[in-house]
Design a protein around this motif. Sequence first.
Motif, PDB file in Angstrom:
ATOM      1  N   MET A   1       0.839  -1.197   0.000  1.00  0.00           N
ATOM      2  CA  MET A   1       0.000   0.000   0.000  1.00  0.00           C
ATOM      3  C   MET A   1       0.878   1.252   0.000  1.00  0.00           C
ATOM      4  N   SER A   2       0.532   2.218  -0.838  1.00  0.00           N
ATOM      5  CA  SER A   2       1.321   3.434  -0.942  1.00  0.00           C
ATOM      6  C   SER A   2       1.108   4.346   0.263  1.00  0.00           C
ATOM      7  N   VAL A   3       2.134   5.092   0.599  1.00  0.00           N
ATOM      8  CA  VAL A   3       2.041   6.116   1.639  1.00  0.00           C
ATOM      9  C   VAL A   3       1.452   7.369   0.991  1.00  0.00           C
ATOM     10  N   ARG A   4       0.300   7.809   1.465  1.00  0.00           N
ATOM     11  CA  ARG A   4      -0.362   8.971   0.876  1.00  0.00           C
ATOM     12  C   ARG A   4       0.102  10.235   1.591  1.00  0.00           C
ATOM     13  N   VAL A   5       0.525  11.225   0.781  1.00  0.00           N
ATOM     14  CA  VAL A   5       1.138  12.436   1.307  1.00  0.00           C
ATOM     15  C   VAL A   5       0.394  13.669   0.807  1.00  0.00           C
ATOM     16  N   LEU A   6       0.168  14.619   1.711  1.00  0.00           N
ATOM     17  CA  LEU A   6      -0.390  15.924   1.335  1.00  0.00           C
ATOM     18  C   LEU A   6       0.727  16.959   1.411  1.00  0.00           C
ATOM     19  N   ILE A   7       0.849  17.778   0.373  1.00  0.00           N
ATOM     20  CA  ILE A   7       1.870  18.824   0.319  1.00  0.00           C
ATOM     21  C   ILE A   7       1.205  20.167   0.585  1.00  0.00           C
ATOM     22  N   ALA A   8       1.670  20.890   1.593  1.00  0.00           N
ATOM     23  CA  ALA A   8       1.105  22.204   1.911  1.00  0.00           C
ATOM     24  C   ALA A   8       2.214  23.254   1.897  1.00  0.00           C
ATOM     25  N   ASP A   9       2.173  24.138   0.900  1.00  0.00           N
ATOM     26  CA  ASP A   9       3.164  25.207   0.762  1.00  0.00           C
ATOM     27  C   ASP A   9       2.528  26.299  -0.083  1.00  0.00           C
ATOM     28  N   ASP A  10       2.781  27.566   0.279  1.00  0.00           N
ATOM     29  CA  ASP A  10       2.145  28.647  -0.464  1.00  0.00           C
ATOM     30  C   ASP A  10       2.836  28.953  -1.788  1.00  0.00           C
ATOM     31  N   GLU A  11       3.979  28.344  -2.049  1.00  0.00           N
ATOM     32  CA  GLU A  11       4.680  28.566  -3.309  1.00  0.00           C
ATOM     33  C   GLU A  11       4.406  27.413  -4.267  1.00  0.00           C
ATOM     34  N   ALA A  12       3.764  27.754  -5.395  1.00  0.00           N
ATOM     35  CA  ALA A  12       3.377  26.732  -6.374  1.00  0.00           C
ATOM     36  C   ALA A  12       4.587  25.966  -6.913  1.00  0.00           C
ATOM     37  N   MET A  13       5.702  26.665  -7.109  1.00  0.00           N
ATOM     38  CA  MET A  13       6.886  25.994  -7.646  1.00  0.00           C
ATOM     39  C   MET A  13       7.460  24.991  -6.650  1.00  0.00           C
ATOM     40  N   ILE A  14       7.384  25.314  -5.366  1.00  0.00           N
ATOM     41  CA  ILE A  14       7.852  24.367  -4.343  1.00  0.00           C
ATOM     42  C   ILE A  14       6.972  23.130  -4.341  1.00  0.00           C
ATOM     43  N   ARG A  15       5.654  23.344  -4.386  1.00  0.00           N
ATOM     44  CA  ARG A  15       4.738  22.195  -4.424  1.00  0.00           C
ATOM     45  C   ARG A  15       5.004  21.330  -5.647  1.00  0.00           C
ATOM     46  N   ALA A  16       5.211  21.984  -6.802  1.00  0.00           N
ATOM     47  CA  ALA A  16       5.461  21.239  -8.040  1.00  0.00           C
ATOM     48  C   ALA A  16       6.774  20.458  -7.947  1.00  0.00           C
ATOM     49  N   GLY A  17       7.796  21.082  -7.340  1.00  0.00           N
ATOM     50  CA  GLY A  17       9.077  20.403  -7.203  1.00  0.00           C
ATOM     51  C   GLY A  17       8.996  19.187  -6.303  1.00  0.00           C
ATOM     52  N   ILE A  18       8.285  19.331  -5.180  1.00  0.00           N
ATOM     53  CA  ILE A  18       8.125  18.201  -4.265  1.00  0.00           C
ATOM     54  C   ILE A  18       7.329  17.091  -4.928  1.00  0.00           C
ATOM     55  N   ARG A  19       6.256  17.474  -5.629  1.00  0.00           N
ATOM     56  CA  ARG A  19       5.445  16.471  -6.324  1.00  0.00           C
ATOM     57  C   ARG A  19       6.284  15.729  -7.360  1.00  0.00           C
ATOM     58  N   ALA A  20       7.120  16.457  -8.098  1.00  0.00           N
ATOM     59  CA  ALA A  20       7.957  15.826  -9.120  1.00  0.00           C
ATOM     60  C   ALA A  20       8.896  14.791  -8.495  1.00  0.00           C
ATOM     61  N   ILE A  21       9.429  15.115  -7.313  1.00  0.00           N
ATOM     62  CA  ILE A  21      10.300  14.162  -6.623  1.00  0.00           C
ATOM     63  C   ILE A  21       9.511  12.934  -6.185  1.00  0.00           C
ATOM     64  N   LEU A  22       8.374  13.175  -5.535  1.00  0.00           N
ATOM     65  CA  LEU A  22       7.606  12.065  -4.961  1.00  0.00           C
ATOM     66  C   LEU A  22       6.931  11.204  -6.019  1.00  0.00           C
ATOM     67  N   ASP A  23       6.579  11.796  -7.159  1.00  0.00           N
ATOM     68  CA  ASP A  23       5.952  11.020  -8.228  1.00  0.00           C
ATOM     69  C   ASP A  23       6.882   9.956  -8.791  1.00  0.00           C
ATOM     70  N   ASN A  24       8.170  10.095  -8.531  1.00  0.00           N
ATOM     71  CA  ASN A  24       9.152   9.136  -9.028  1.00  0.00           C
ATOM     72  C   ASN A  24       9.650   8.183  -7.948  1.00  0.00           C
ATOM     73  N   VAL A  25       8.951   8.193  -6.800  1.00  0.00           N
ATOM     74  CA  VAL A  25       9.340   7.312  -5.697  1.00  0.00           C
ATOM     75  C   VAL A  25       8.295   6.210  -5.547  1.00  0.00           C
ATOM     76  N   ASP A  26       8.719   4.971  -5.652  1.00  0.00           N
ATOM     77  CA  ASP A  26       7.800   3.849  -5.477  1.00  0.00           C
ATOM     78  C   ASP A  26       7.260   3.824  -4.052  1.00  0.00           C
ATOM     79  N   GLY A  27       5.958   3.579  -3.931  1.00  0.00           N
ATOM     80  CA  GLY A  27       5.349   3.425  -2.615  1.00  0.00           C
ATOM     81  C   GLY A  27       4.911   4.717  -1.964  1.00  0.00           C
ATOM     82  N   ILE A  28       5.040   5.846  -2.682  1.00  0.00           N
ATOM     83  CA  ILE A  28       4.572   7.128  -2.158  1.00  0.00           C
ATOM     84  C   ILE A  28       3.635   7.770  -3.173  1.00  0.00           C
ATOM     85  N   GLU A  29       2.495   8.229  -2.712  1.00  0.00           N
ATOM     86  CA  GLU A  29       1.472   8.823  -3.572  1.00  0.00           C
ATOM     87  C   GLU A  29       1.075  10.192  -3.029  1.00  0.00           C
ATOM     88  N   VAL A  30       1.074  11.208  -3.897  1.00  0.00           N
ATOM     89  CA  VAL A  30       0.643  12.538  -3.499  1.00  0.00           C
ATOM     90  C   VAL A  30      -0.882  12.581  -3.500  1.00  0.00           C
TER      91      VAL A  30
END
Length: 216
Positions: free
Chosen positions: A1-30
Motif C-alpha cells: 500500500m502506498s504512503v499517501r502524502v499531502l503537500i502544503a506550501d504557499d509557493e506553487a513551484m515548491i509544491r510542483a518540485g516536491i510532487r515531481a520528486i515524490l511522483d518518481n518514488v515507489d510506494g509514495i502517492e501525493v
Amino acid sequence: MSVRVLIADDEAMIRAGIRAILDNVDGIEVAGEAADGIEAVDLVRRHRPAVVLLDIRMPRQDGLSAAREIRRLVPESGVLVLTTFGEDEYIVQAIAAGAAGFLLKSSDPRELTAGIRAVAAGAAYLSPRVAHRVITDLAGPRLGAGAAARSKVDVLTDREREVLALIGAGLSNAEIGRRLFLVEGTVKAYVSSVLSRLEVRNRVQAAIVAYEAGLV
C-alpha cells in the motif's frame, strides 16, 4: 500500500518540485496540495493522508497552527514540517505543535523520502542538520538537563527504557517490535506508556529525553 502524502506550501513551484520528486518514488502517492494552512487542514480532514508536509510560513493560517489543528482533528496523520527557516525557535515550536519530523527545504531529496517513510511508520525524523542542534542546543536548557532526564527515566520499567532507547535511535514501532521480539500492538502500548510517564507530547520529545539521559 502506498504512503499517501499531502503537500502544503504557499509557493506553487515548491509544491510542483516536491510532487515531481515524490511522483518518481515507489510506494509514495501525493494525495493533494494546499496553498495555505486552512486549506491544508480541510484536505487532511477529507483525505486523511498518512503524512502531511507542512511549510511553516503560509497565508491565512501558518504551518505551526495547522499542525496543532491536524494533530487534534486527525491524529493518525503524521506531520512533517518542511521549511527554509532553520532557526531554533521554529524547530522548538514545530516539535511543541506535535510535528513528528522537521526537514529543511535545502535537504537532499533522499532525506525527504526517508522522513516521509519514517513518519508514516510511526517514527520521528529530524534532518541530520537539525538533529544535532536539537539535541545539543535545545534539549538541555528547554527540556531539562541530563540529571532531570535521568530522573524522569528512573520511573520507567526496564522494558520501557529499552523502548525509549530505540525511540531515541529513530526506530519505528515495527522495527522496535522486531528488535525486542514483540508484536506491534504491544510496542504501541509501551510507547504510549513511555510518553505518558515522561510527560512528553510526542516521539521527538521522548527521543530528546533518551539522549539527555544517556540511553542513546
